[in-house]
Design an enzyme around this catalytic site. Sequence first.
Site, PDB file in Angstrom:
ATOM      1  N   ALA A 207      34.141  -2.295  20.817  1.00  0.00           N
ATOM      2  CA  ALA A 207      34.838  -2.948  19.710  1.00  0.00           C
ATOM      3  C   ALA A 207      35.820  -1.946  19.148  1.00  0.00           C
ATOM      4  O   ALA A 207      35.416  -0.879  18.688  1.00  0.00           O
ATOM      5  CB  ALA A 207      33.846  -3.405  18.638  1.00  0.00           C
ATOM      6  N   HIS A 208      37.098  -2.280  19.244  1.00  0.00           N
ATOM      7  CA  HIS A 208      38.108  -1.327  18.780  1.00  0.00           C
ATOM      8  C   HIS A 208      39.323  -2.000  18.148  1.00  0.00           C
ATOM      9  O   HIS A 208      40.131  -1.336  17.508  1.00  0.00           O
ATOM     10  CB  HIS A 208      38.604  -0.477  19.955  1.00  0.00           C
ATOM     11  CG  HIS A 208      39.510  -1.227  20.895  1.00  0.00           C
ATOM     12  ND1 HIS A 208      39.038  -2.112  21.823  1.00  0.00           N
ATOM     13  CD2 HIS A 208      40.860  -1.246  21.005  1.00  0.00           C
ATOM     14  CE1 HIS A 208      40.055  -2.641  22.484  1.00  0.00           C
ATOM     15  NE2 HIS A 208      41.172  -2.143  22.008  1.00  0.00           N
ATOM     16  N   ARG A 209      39.474  -3.313  18.312  1.00  0.00           N
ATOM     17  CA  ARG A 209      40.698  -3.969  17.835  1.00  0.00           C
ATOM     18  C   ARG A 209      40.757  -3.928  16.317  1.00  0.00           C
ATOM     19  O   ARG A 209      39.744  -4.108  15.624  1.00  0.00           O
ATOM     20  CB  ARG A 209      40.776  -5.407  18.328  1.00  0.00           C
ATOM     21  CG  ARG A 209      40.757  -5.551  19.831  1.00  0.00           C
ATOM     22  CD  ARG A 209      41.041  -6.969  20.263  1.00  0.00           C
ATOM     23  NE  ARG A 209      42.472  -7.233  20.198  1.00  0.00           N
ATOM     24  CZ  ARG A 209      43.326  -6.962  21.179  1.00  0.00           C
ATOM     25  NH1 ARG A 209      42.895  -6.424  22.308  1.00  0.00           N
ATOM     26  NH2 ARG A 209      44.600  -7.217  21.055  1.00  0.00           N
ATOM     27  N   ALA A 210      41.965  -3.732  15.781  1.00  0.00           N
ATOM     28  CA  ALA A 210      42.132  -3.588  14.333  1.00  0.00           C
ATOM     29  C   ALA A 210      41.580  -4.795  13.587  1.00  0.00           C
ATOM     30  O   ALA A 210      40.957  -4.648  12.529  1.00  0.00           O
ATOM     31  CB  ALA A 210      43.607  -3.383  14.003  1.00  0.00           C
ATOM     32  N   ASP A 284      35.795  -6.699  22.668  1.00  0.00           N
ATOM     33  CA  ASP A 284      37.005  -7.327  22.144  1.00  0.00           C
ATOM     34  C   ASP A 284      38.237  -6.855  22.925  1.00  0.00           C
ATOM     35  O   ASP A 284      39.372  -7.061  22.500  1.00  0.00           O
ATOM     36  CB  ASP A 284      37.168  -7.067  20.637  1.00  0.00           C
ATOM     37  CG  ASP A 284      37.293  -5.599  20.268  1.00  0.00           C
ATOM     38  OD1 ASP A 284      37.364  -4.748  21.171  1.00  0.00           O
ATOM     39  OD2 ASP A 284      37.311  -5.291  19.053  1.00  0.00           O
TER      40      ASP A 284
END
Length: 359
Positions: A207-210, A284
Amino acid sequence: MATPRLAFVLGTRPEIIKLSPLVRACLERAIPHVVVHTGQHYSESLDAVFFEQLELPTPTYDLGVGSDDHGEQTATMIRGIESVLEAERPAHVVVQGDTNSALAGAIAASKRDPSLAHVEAGLRSFDREMPEEINRVLVDHAADHCFAPTEESARLLAAEGIDGDRVRVTGNTIVDAVSQHRDLATEKSDVLAEHDLEPGAFYLLTAHRAENVDDPERFAGILEGVGAFATRTDREVVYPIHPRARETLAAFELSVPEPIRLVDPLDFLDFLTLERHARLAVTDSGGVQEEACILGTPCVTVRDSTERPETVDIGANRLVGTEPSAIVAGAEAMVDRPGTWSNPFGDGDAADRILDALL
């Protein structure tokens, strides 16, 4: 050195991975080329080491742009890329995907003589709040060559009025990359032993999306849902956490459920090994959706939309959002699914098709 026929512009891990088969094919076919690394990902641990590990030459140019606001970052890249194009005068500029590096390369090329080639053209999430969606649309409409990974991507380009003469379905270079790097990963990666993991006995989370990690409610929902499913099924979750996501965890004072083990970011070969041997991937990331599909690992995507609908259509992936109950339900539906679906992204010869079309 001969005048380069190709200039590859890249700046992030996905771009390095997906353009690596093209760079390798240029080396094998003695095609003069230069690689321009914008430095959009500026952490040595996150991408520069990839070139060495993937046995690729050091980039010809490293612009060292680093992090900044979208406008400042993109403008700085455009200036640097224009200087390279003026010095090298390539016939074609090749960009990949939907990053600010791809957009900057597209703008710089479109103002000068080289033709612009867009690898992985035609992807659409139809979520215009995502900066990546705007980038990929703009690059496609600027490109002289749109290399679509699937027939569905080509159909979406046609629906936007892009001339069919500019579009070619080539497959996705991620298939080439996974197939080329799978053997390297087997040879070089000890990640399972290092983390005491048994194949098929753990889940993988990214999970890394802004829109997820910068929103405390969404981030907490992902962690709660994944943690609940892992507890229910008595399996551990490995989460290679991006430094930015780790910072937001602390800033929001979010608790990490016990079954989720945070580990430092992994290089591509280690990560590919985890993807290959995980019982389930929860992500994500667009790239992980593709890679898990190719590797036969069931996937659950914690987003509200995806630009990889083919993975959902064939039953390799389920789109669930970030509500904990929806994550648990999606994971239950996917976890025991056999990875026998047909890969929709091609046969692993995309790089040669793209080079043949350009040259």
